[in-house]
Design an enzyme around this catalytic site. Structure first.
Site, mmCIF file in Angstrom:
data_model
loop_
_atom_site.group_PDB
_atom_site.id
_atom_site.type_symbol
_atom_site.label_atom_id
_atom_site.label_comp_id
_atom_site.label_asym_id
_atom_site.label_seq_id
_atom_site.Cartn_x
_atom_site.Cartn_y
_atom_site.Cartn_z
ATOM 1 N N VAL A 1 -1.640 9.822 1.887
ATOM 2 C CA VAL A 1 -1.876 8.549 1.325
ATOM 3 C C VAL A 1 -1.884 8.280 -0.580
ATOM 4 O O VAL A 1 -2.131 7.082 -1.218
ATOM 5 C CB VAL A 1 -3.360 8.757 1.324
ATOM 6 N N CYS A 2 -1.693 9.279 -1.044
ATOM 7 C CA CYS A 2 -2.163 9.286 -2.216
ATOM 8 C C CYS A 2 -0.819 8.744 -3.402
ATOM 9 O O CYS A 2 -0.734 8.064 -4.046
ATOM 10 C CB CYS A 2 -2.637 10.810 -2.770
ATOM 11 N N GLY A 3 0.164 9.443 -2.788
ATOM 12 C CA GLY A 3 1.902 8.735 -2.495
ATOM 13 C C GLY A 3 1.630 7.292 -2.971
ATOM 14 O O GLY A 3 2.164 6.487 -3.216
#
Length: 142
Positions: free
Chosen positions: A43-45
């Site tokens: 998700v962060c990526g």
């Protein structure tokens, strides 16, 4: 947590290329600072890649884009080397390993001790004009 109308803190942080960056270095330009919880997460990526796709639109509006987490600069460099969509970011990436900016802005998750998903828009005079904060388990669409 700092709010609209507060000055952005004067804090130096390390980037994955060994460059030190400070939000105050961009006086005279708008600044968009975003935080995400951890490197090497899906998700962060996707959020970092989403912000990066908007980097030209920010630049066209005289706005500097910078994003980071509390992971160190070596983690960020490794993540960029392993993830094709992050390998050539067109915006600043920073490591706030000690949480100095994170804590001054007031966006550290109290249970996990890491950054919440936060975005700050700063005007050319280094004054915060917009703040959004999501918990670490709530993704966002840049």
């Amino acid at each position: 947590m700092l709010q609209q109308g507060d000055p952005v803190p004067d804090v130096a942080m390390e980037g994955p290329e060994g460059k030190t960056i400070n939000p105050r270095d961009f006086r005279g330009q708008k600044l968009v600072i975003y935080f995400y919880p951890k490197d090497f997460t899906a998700v962060c990526g996707s959020e970092v890649a989403g912000f990066d796709r908007l980097s030209k639109a920010f630049a066209d509006r005289n706005a500097v884009l910078m994003g980071g987490s509390t992971d160190n600069e070596h983690s960020k460099l490794g993540w960029r080397r392993e993830s094709p969509e992050l390998s050539h970011l067109a915006h600043f990436s920073f490591a706030d390993e000690t949480g100095s900016l994170l804590d001054q802005l007031g966006v550290r998750d109290k249970e996990k001790g890491i950054a919440m998903r936060a975005t700050f828009v700063v005007d050319p005079d280094n004054v915060i004009r917009h703040v959004t904060v999501n918990g670490i388990f709530v993704g966002r669409n840049p």
